[in-house]
Design an enzyme around this catalytic site. Structure first.
Site, PDB file in Angstrom:
ATOM      1  N   LYS A 101      -0.307   9.383   0.571  1.00  0.00           N
ATOM      2  CA  LYS A 101      -0.512   7.995   0.972  1.00  0.00           C
ATOM      3  C   LYS A 101      -0.742   7.846   2.474  1.00  0.00           C
ATOM      4  O   LYS A 101      -1.556   7.026   2.899  1.00  0.00           O
ATOM      5  CB  LYS A 101       0.666   7.136   0.519  1.00  0.00           C
ATOM      6  CG  LYS A 101       0.744   6.942  -0.997  1.00  0.00           C
ATOM      7  CD  LYS A 101      -0.527   6.352  -1.563  1.00  0.00           C
ATOM      8  CE  LYS A 101      -0.357   5.788  -2.961  1.00  0.00           C
ATOM      9  NZ  LYS A 101      -1.644   5.287  -3.504  1.00  0.00           N
TER      10      LYS A 101
ATOM     11  N   TYR B 234       3.852  12.171  -2.889  1.00  0.00           N
ATOM     12  CA  TYR B 234       3.258  10.834  -2.868  1.00  0.00           C
ATOM     13  C   TYR B 234       3.105  10.332  -1.431  1.00  0.00           C
ATOM     14  O   TYR B 234       2.059   9.816  -1.038  1.00  0.00           O
ATOM     15  CB  TYR B 234       4.174   9.917  -3.673  1.00  0.00           C
ATOM     16  CG  TYR B 234       3.696   8.509  -3.906  1.00  0.00           C
ATOM     17  CD1 TYR B 234       2.667   8.224  -4.804  1.00  0.00           C
ATOM     18  CD2 TYR B 234       4.314   7.436  -3.272  1.00  0.00           C
ATOM     19  CE1 TYR B 234       2.261   6.923  -5.049  1.00  0.00           C
ATOM     20  CE2 TYR B 234       3.922   6.132  -3.513  1.00  0.00           C
ATOM     21  CZ  TYR B 234       2.901   5.882  -4.392  1.00  0.00           C
ATOM     22  OH  TYR B 234       2.510   4.590  -4.636  1.00  0.00           O
TER      23      TYR B 234
END
Length: 298
Positions: free
Chosen positions: A168, A164
């Site tokens: 991001k 993640y």
């Protein structure tokens, strides 16, 4: 002055619930016609639902205009079709909010390559797919507002979220090039790092915090960042009605020569290299080379 979206057409991915739904409802309330995109899967990206249709019904019940789209952001052709759907209905696309996302949290030791790749594919490649699908339209109409959804995990790290976080921070990097390439076509590109109580975080927040961090407390930042007078290349943190700005900075650095141009020299000068006095916020990658040249000439 009231910020209006009358006459604007917005596409929001992952808008079947949580943040995306809040953005869609508020944009529609302020006059935008909205494409509500949502594959309708669960938090880990599996399954389907009619979440997007329900949000469209909410918008229409309030007197707004919307249409639903169930395309997957990981499939570029489906995103192209979504943009065409909007253009056929309303003639243009002014706003894209890349909000769709999934979580497959595990420590890196336990994370499979498949879980890493899938999360990066949805967040990073998915946002690139959607942005590419609208890019030519926005260039042709000389107007575009694009919002990437990053995260404090990408900016600062978080245990158990290597996949993640990588995706991001990649989105923040994507913003930093696209704002340069879009500038002459009046395309502004920004990054939002939200903290919100949604389906993605419902088992992480205590119940009181979950209420305080409602999606509605983040939405003002998202709408401002896709408005006509928005800034560009901003990284904004938002949660519970608190709004912050984040920056990627560069220190003045140290010019090493002779024996100091060595690993030992780096160690000896580490405090000076990392001294934040006089640090800058480069507006492009070229500024790093320019700052080095200035240092050499100094």
């Amino acid at each position: 002055m009231t910020i209006s979206f009358e006459g604007r057409v917005a596409i929001i991915t992952g808008a079947g619930g949580g943040l995306g739904r809040a953005y869609a409802l508020e944009l529609a309330r302020r006059g935008a016609r909205v494409v509500v995109n949502d594959l309708g899967g669960s938090r880990d990206g599996t399954g389907h639902s009619d979440a997007a249709l329900k949000v469209v019904e909410e918008i229409e019940a309030a007197g707004g205009e919307a249409l639903s789209n169930g395309g997957s952001v990981t499939e570029y052709d489906q995103m192209v079709a979504m943009v065409e759907q909007a253009r056929e209905r309303w003639g243009r696309v002014d706003i894209l909010i890349n909000n769709a996302g999934v979580l497959r949290d595990k420590s890196f030791a336990k994370m499979t390559p498949e879980d890493f790749e899938f999360v990066v594919k949805v967040h990073l490649i998915g946002s690139a797919n959607c942005t590419k699908a609208v890019w030519d339209t926005m260039r042709e109409q000389n107007y575009g507002r694009i919002l990437m959804t990053a995260s404090s995990t990408g900016l600062y790290g978080n245990f158990g979220q290597a996949n993640y976080g990588a995706a991001k921070l990649g989105l923040a990097g994507l913003t930093k090039t696209l704002y340069l390439e879009g500038a002459k076509h009046n395309i502004k590109v920004n990054t939002l790092a939200p903290t919100a109580g949604t389906r993605m975080t419902e088992d992480i927040f205590p119940s009181e915090a979950f209420k305080a961090f409602s999606p509605e407390t983040v939405a003002p930042a998202a709408l401002y960042l896709v408005s006509e007078d928005a800034p560009t290349n901003a990284i904004v943190g938002a949660g519970a009605g608190v709004f912050q700005a984040a920056y990627v900075t560069l220190t003045q650095g140290v010019h090493l020569t002779g024996d100091a141009l060595s690993p030992e020299g780096i160690a000896a000068h580490w405090a000076e290299i990392t001294d934040r006095a006089g640090e800058i916020v480069p507006k492009s990658g070229a500024e790093q080379a320019m700052s080095i040249m200035a240092r050499l000439q100094g």
